[in-house]
Design an enzyme around this catalytic site. Structure first.
Site, mmCIF file in Angstrom:
data_model
loop_
_atom_site.group_PDB
_atom_site.id
_atom_site.type_symbol
_atom_site.label_atom_id
_atom_site.label_comp_id
_atom_site.label_asym_id
_atom_site.label_seq_id
_atom_site.Cartn_x
_atom_site.Cartn_y
_atom_site.Cartn_z
ATOM 1 C CG LEU A 141 -2.014 -0.998 1.373
ATOM 2 C CD1 LEU A 141 -2.708 -0.851 2.729
ATOM 3 C CD2 LEU A 141 -3.024 -0.875 0.244
ATOM 4 C CG ASP A 142 0.521 4.434 -2.890
ATOM 5 O OD1 ASP A 142 1.312 3.601 -3.356
ATOM 6 O OD2 ASP A 142 -0.271 5.099 -3.583
ATOM 7 N NE ARG A 143 6.129 7.742 5.041
ATOM 8 C CZ ARG A 143 7.283 8.357 5.274
ATOM 9 N NH1 ARG A 143 8.121 8.558 4.265
ATOM 10 N NH2 ARG A 143 7.599 8.747 6.481
ATOM 11 C CB THR A 145 -3.012 4.024 1.031
ATOM 12 O OG1 THR A 145 -2.887 4.831 -0.142
ATOM 13 C CG2 THR A 145 -4.336 3.289 0.986
ATOM 14 C CG HIS A 240 1.024 6.769 -7.134
ATOM 15 N ND1 HIS A 240 1.953 7.751 -7.400
ATOM 16 C CD2 HIS A 240 1.398 6.229 -5.940
ATOM 17 C CE1 HIS A 240 2.853 7.806 -6.421
ATOM 18 N NE2 HIS A 240 2.529 6.879 -5.523
#
Length: 321
Positions: A141-143, A145, A240
């Site tokens: 997961l993105d940082r 999120t 993204h």
């Protein structure tokens, strides 16, 4: 100070097969920062079957890995996560069995160290669970999120879950607040390409010619003033992806400093939003060791619930006037 002074040759066995080469190196030689391994891989000093590989390369049984001499200075004391972060992760377990752990990842925590970070979620979990030597991230997961994140306890489980993800047999659901009105269900099918700016910042763009396939379903749940609360199902797993596809629909994700609206984000900061409003709310899949699908949900973080409440209260005040 060097960790070792000679070249190592390692033959990959069945238990090690399926791992990304960067994860293999990090767990094979403890104490070396992930950022160092990325530099070594970029320079071609790590070889698989005498050839260069990218950090994302997945090892195959029988591969011969060349690990070069390491000449990076080790810190005098290891960098460990703060105790409050470790306590948070202990309380963030959503589900656990003998094969995997599902966590409710907080926004602002990277899933692994590197790029200037000495540790991430996976390193913290290895500190907390030293009895699990094969603990690995199943996906990322993105940082910024928050939400559902899977860790595997065994190499075999990791391989199986990666196979399910490749076969699109893992359903992922996200909740997001979009800046604008999304009136109906939308499916975005727009290839994405990662770009690296001169500053080193990573930006993803829609590129029909050179991009990789990317598909996302957006389902509006309710309107909140000038926003729409939306359930999102990414049908592919590009970097993204949700954020870029939402911007393509001209309803960017609230709090998105990279692809969103600066003016809207300023207003939201005034209402207390200091993060990206993107939350991995649910995962559903059928592992082979269960006789029914496994469904995992992560509740919406309090700060996002509070923002929704504030927007609703603002709407009520305007209606009264």
């Amino acid at each position: 100070m060097s960790i070792n002074s000679g070249v190592r040759l390692v033959r990959i066995d069945k238990a090690q097969a399926g791992q990304r080469i960067d994860n293999f190196l990090v767990t094979r030689i403890k104490g070396v920062p992930r950022s160092h391994w990325y530099r070594v891989l970029r320079r071609g000093e790590v070889r698989v079957n005498k050839g260069r590989v990218k950090p994302s390369y997945r090892l195959q049984r029988g591969d011969l890995v060349r690990i070069p001499p390491l000449r990076c200075a080790l810190p005098t004391t290891p960098a460990y996560p703060a105790q409050d972060r470790l306590r948070y992760l202990l309380a963030a377990v959503l589900y656990e069995d003998e094969h995997l752990i599902a966590l409710n990842k907080p926004s602002g925590m990277a899933v692994h160290g590197g790029s200037g970070l000495s540790w991430g979620l996976i390193e913290a979990m290895r500190v907390l669970r030293p009895e699990l030597p094969e603990l690995e991230l199943v996906h990322r997961l993105d940082r910024e999120t928050s939400g559902c994140l899977l860790l595997s306890k065994r190499r075999g489980t990791l391989r199986e879950l990666h196979r399910l993800i490749r076969n699109q047999a893992v359903t992922k659901r996200y909740l997001t607040l979009l800046a604008g009105h999304l009136k109906r269900r939308q499916k975005v099918d727009a290839p994405l390409r990662k770009n690296l700016l001169r500053s080193g910042e990573r930006v993803v763009r829609i590129d029909p010619q050179a991009g990789k396939p990317a598909r996302t379903l957006f389902r509006p749940l309710c309107r909140l003033g000038g926003f729409t609360l939306v359930e999102v199902e990414p049908l592919t797993g590009r970097t993204h992806q949700i954020r870029v596809h939402a911007a393509q629909l001209e309803v960017p994700v609230a709090g998105d400093e990279k692809y969103g609206s600066a003016e809207v984000n300023r207003r939201l900061r005034g209402m207390g939003l200091s993060r990206l409003f993107l939350h991995a709310s649910a995962l559903t899949f059928q592992p082979s060791y269960r006789d029914r699908p496994l469904h995992i949900e992560a509740p919406l973080p309090q700060e996002l619930e509070t923002l929704i409440g504030s927007i609703r209260e603002g709407n009520l005040e305007r209606k009264r006037k």
